[in-house]
Write an enzyme that holds these catalytic residues in place. Structure first.
Site, PDB file in Angstrom:
ATOM      1  N   PHE A  57       0.785  -1.356  -0.044  1.00 61.77           N
ATOM      2  CA  PHE A  57       0.024   0.082  -0.025  1.00 61.77           C
ATOM      3  C   PHE A  57       0.744   1.270   0.025  1.00 61.77           C
ATOM      4  O   PHE A  57       0.307   2.306   0.163  1.00 61.77           O
ATOM      5  CB  PHE A  57      -0.830   0.046   1.300  1.00 61.77           C
ATOM      6  N   ARG A 102     -10.623   8.422  16.123  1.00 63.73           N
ATOM      7  CA  ARG A 102     -10.895   7.737  14.880  1.00 63.73           C
ATOM      8  C   ARG A 102     -12.029   6.795  15.236  1.00 63.73           C
ATOM      9  O   ARG A 102     -12.719   6.424  14.439  1.00 63.73           O
ATOM     10  CB  ARG A 102      -9.691   6.405  14.776  1.00 63.73           C
ATOM     11  N   HIS A 115      -2.392  11.086  12.093  1.00 66.85           N
ATOM     12  CA  HIS A 115      -1.278  10.310  12.594  1.00 66.85           C
ATOM     13  C   HIS A 115      -0.646  10.858  13.908  1.00 66.85           C
ATOM     14  O   HIS A 115      -0.698  11.975  14.218  1.00 66.85           O
ATOM     15  CB  HIS A 115      -0.158  10.504  11.700  1.00 66.85           C
TER      16      HIS A 115
END
Length: 149
Positions: A57, A102, A115
Site C-alpha cells: 500500500f 478515529r 497520525h
C-alpha cells in the site's frame, strides 16, 4: 518536557475536523508548540512513511498524503506520546473505541484522519523531519499548574 508529532491527514482537513481534533488535545491539557498547514511533497511523504516502503500500500499511501492539505502539529506535555495514542484510537477506525478520534470520526482504514507518533524516539525523529527548531514555540500556559503537580 515530552513532545509528540501529530498530523491531521487530508481527509480530516477536507471533512472540517481540524478544530474538533485540536480541541481533544487542548482539553486534555497538552500544549500546542508547533502548527502549520501544508501540502506534503513526495520526498517528505516517503521519508515519513519509510517504514512502510516495502508494503503493497506504500504508493497509494504516499499519493493520499499528498492529495490535499495536511495540518502538522507538535504537542507538549507529561506523557503526551502515550496519551495522544489513546486519544487517537486504534489504526483501523472500525475497531477504534468510541470516544477516540478515529472511533468517533473515522470510517475506513485508508482514511483514518490522523497520525500520531508511536514512541518518544519516533516523535523526536518525526518532529525533526516536519519542523525546523525555530518553528516551535516553547511556552507555559497559566493553567498548567492546575493540571500537573
Amino acid at each position: 518536557m515530552e513532545r509528540t508529532f501529530i498530523a491531521i491527514k487530508p481527509d480530516g482537513v477536507q471533512r472540517g475536523l481540524v478544530g474538533q481534533i485540536i480541541s481533544r488535545f487542548e482539553t486534555k491539557g497538552f500544549t500546542l508548540v508547533g502548527l502549520k498547514i501544508m501540502t506534503v511533497t513526495k520526498e517528505l511523504a516517503e521519508k515519513h512513511y519509510d517504514v512502510h516502503k516495502e508494503r503493497p500500500f506504500f504508493s497509494s499511501l504516499i499519493e493520499f498524503i499528498k492529495s490535499g492539505p495536511l495540518v502538522a502539529m507538535v504537542w507538549e506535555g507529561e506523557g503526551v506520546v502515550a496519551s495522544a495514542r489513546k486519544i487517537i484510537g486504534a489504526t483501523n477506525p472500525l475497531t477504534a473505541e468510541p470516544g477516540t478520534i478515529r472511533g468517533d470520526y473515522g470510517i475506513s482504514l485508508g482514511r483514518n484522519l490522523i497520525h500520531g507518533s508511536d514512541a518518544i524516539e519516533t516523535a523526536q525523529t518525526e518532529i525533526n523531519l516536519w519542523f525546523k527548531e525555530e518553528e516551535l514555540v516553547s511556552w507555559k500556559p497559566t493553567l498548567t499548574s492546575w493540571i500537573v503537580e
